[in-house]
Motif scaffolding. Structure first.
Motif, short mmCIF file in Angstrom:
data_model
loop_
_atom_site.label_atom_id
_atom_site.label_comp_id
_atom_site.label_asym_id
_atom_site.label_seq_id
_atom_site.Cartn_x
_atom_site.Cartn_y
_atom_site.Cartn_z
N ARG A 180 -33.71 91.19 -44.22
CA ARG A 180 -33.17 89.84 -44.12
C ARG A 180 -31.73 89.96 -43.66
NH1 ARG A 180 -31.56 85.51 -42.44
NH2 ARG A 180 -31.79 83.55 -43.59
N CYS A 199 -36.28 87.95 -51.36
CA CYS A 199 -35.50 86.89 -50.73
C CYS A 199 -35.91 85.56 -51.35
CB CYS A 199 -35.75 86.86 -49.23
SG CYS A 199 -34.69 85.67 -48.40
N ALA A 200 -34.93 84.66 -51.49
CA ALA A 200 -35.20 83.33 -52.06
C ALA A 200 -36.28 82.60 -51.26
CB ALA A 200 -33.92 82.51 -52.08
N ALA A 203 -30.02 87.70 -51.99
CA ALA A 203 -28.78 87.29 -51.30
C ALA A 203 -27.51 87.88 -51.93
CB ALA A 203 -28.68 85.77 -51.28
N TYR A 212 -28.71 79.01 -50.79
CA TYR A 212 -29.22 79.69 -51.99
C TYR A 212 -28.94 78.91 -53.28
CZ TYR A 212 -29.99 83.30 -48.61
OH TYR A 212 -30.41 83.96 -47.50
MO MO Z 1 -32.48 86.35 -48.87
#
Ligand code: MO
Ligand code: HEM
Ligand code: MTE
Length: 416
Positions: free
Chosen positions: A140, A187-188, A300, A325
């Motif tokens: 990412r 990852c979100a 993140a 985020y």
């Molecule tokens: Mo992410």
């Protein structure tokens, strides 16, 4: 021996399905393995991942293929050779492109965005092993991958009251004990493509693979902060640790994020300044030479290509801490959103997904092995995996490996 036909890589690439026939290359030889697909001991789905291209990057990941009988078997399927021009290396990229310096990537990755590079492993390779191979670990990136010269790399660490350290890579390795942690990054946006089927949402359309597990090695953030003059009572537990990366946008602003100082100082939370991933130096896509790894917390905050660490009374001012985020209720949209009104995501909730079989796959009647992953979030242990009819899943490598490694806990697991 009769002269076999010559093919270009573009011609080989046209043979990617049993209907169009399945071709692969190995060295400069071309093979038609259509008849072998159903016979492949690793399964038809896996061999098809290499269809139309080179076998080497896939075989490099699965050592079962480096045996003489595998090459002998392949020889029976030879249909030609690569054209002399294509047997040579591909031409270098465009140097005016800010992404021209990005590293080469594994062809199995499913690319969601090329520039910046965002990609995930195919589900059936994600649960092929407990630790995700570095080449397949989801990536990412928000910006181009910075080129870092390890000899001149310095990490700036700003403690309280103006105290600061500047650490070279060898100082980071030698001054602080190496600590190893097995941790899952997610990852979100993982599984956003499924959310979008309910209601369209903005962002990369991740399938279920924006999650991966590695064994990370590096210095504990706690040890480095103590060396910079931070004490256990610094900021009364209310302060933050802000990170900046060496990757910058067109205006020169770096990627940044922060975590609460309390987590950074907690020996239990095991936050690392990692320089190793699965026993090797960090790959460029994953933060070479040093990244943060915050187990149990949204990906993140695990800042890659780490340039600076600073303790501060406030969270990181970065766009990615302040205006991204964060979670909102379903009635909020992009016109009404007030990012100041919500806290930055740190821990993520429970996550689990089935990797095999894939939705829509034809399966044989009778008993079926289902594979998937389960993750608890927050660095917590997976307690239970249950089926829709209340049946309990058999825990796979997760539990077993943690015990073998002498770990009392882990924050990820895969099961079948
Ligand atoms: Mo992410
Ligand atoms: C296993 C051949 C492509 C993944 C095997 C084995 C053979 C084989 C003979 C059994 C080896 C042994 O146990 O002695 C081939 C050939 C290929 C090919 C001829 C191409 C023409 C691939 C690709 C992947 C892959 C592209 C991955 C994306 C695997 C895996 C196993 C395996 C994971 C181990 C299965 C298990 O025991 O769980 N392959 N393979 N293979 N192959 Fe391949
Ligand atoms: N760090 C920097 N410097 N730049 C980035 O773009 N992306 C973050 C984080 N750290 C990012 C970063 C995000 S959103 C995630 S999910 C993880 O890195 C992904 O780590 P990976 O690419 O190693 O899987």
């Amino acid at each position: 021996a009769p002269q076999l036909p010559r093919y270009t890589r573009a011609e080989v690439a046209q043979h990617r399905t049993p209907k169009d026939r399945v071709w692969v290359t190995y060295g400069t030889d071309v093979f038609d393995v259509t008849e072998f697909v159903e016979l492949h001991p690793g399964g038809p789905d896996k061999i098809l991942l290499a269809a139309g291209g080179a076998l080497e990057p896939f075989w490099a990941l699965y050592a079962v293929h480096s045996q003489p009988h595998v090459l002998e078997l392949l020889r029976d399927y030879k249909v030609g050779e690569l054209s002399p021009e294509d047997a040579a290396a591909p031409p270098p990229g465009d140097t005016a492109d800010p992404f021209a310096g990005d590293p080469p990537r594994h062809p199995a990755l499913r690319v969601n965005s090329l520039k910046p590079f965002n990609a995930e492993p195919p589900p059936e390779l994600l649960t092929q092993s407990f630790l995700t191979p570095n080449e397949l670990f989801f990536t990412r990136n928000h910006l181009p991958v910075p080129a870092v010269e390890p000899g001149s790399y310095r990490l700036r660490v700003e403690g309280p009251g103006g105290r600061a350290l500047s650490l070279s890579l060898s100082e980071l390795r030698q001054r602080f004990p190496k600590h190893e942690v097995t941790a899952t990054l997610q990852c979100a946006g993982n599984r956003r493509s499924e959310m979008s089927r309910v209601r369209p949402v903005k962002g990369l359309s991740w399938d279920i693979g924006a999650i991966s597990t590695a064994r990370w090695g590096g210095a504990r953030l706690r040890d480095v902060l103590l060396a910079a003059g931070v004490r256990d009572n610094t900021g009364d537990g209310e302060w933050h640790v802000c990170f900046e990366g060496l990757d910058v946008d067109a205006s020169g602003t770096p990627y940044g994020a922060s975590i609460p100082l309390k987590r950074a100082l907690s020996a239990e939370a095991e936050v690392l300044l990692a320089y190793e991933m699965n026993g090797r130096e960090l790959p460029r896509d994953h933060g070479f030479p040093v990244r943060v790894v915050v187990p149990g917390v949204v990906g993140a905050r695990s800042v890659k290509w780490l340039r600076s660490v600073a303790v501060s009374p406030s969270e990181s001012p970065s766009h990615w801490q302040q205006n991204d985020y964060k979670g909102f209720c379903p009635s909020v949209d992009w016109d009404s959103v007030d990012f100041g009104a919500a806290p930055a995501i740190q821990e993520l909730p429970v996550q689990s997904a089935i990797t095999e079989p894939r939705p829509g796959a034809a399966v044989p009647a009778g008993e079926l092995t289902v594979k998937g992953y389960a993750w608890s979030g927050g660095g917590r242990e997976v307690v239970r995996v249950s089926g829709a009819k209340g049946g309990e899943g058999k825990m796979g490598w997760g539990e077993r490996e943690w015990r073998e490694m002498g770990w009392g806990k882990g924050d990820g697991g895969k099961w079948e």
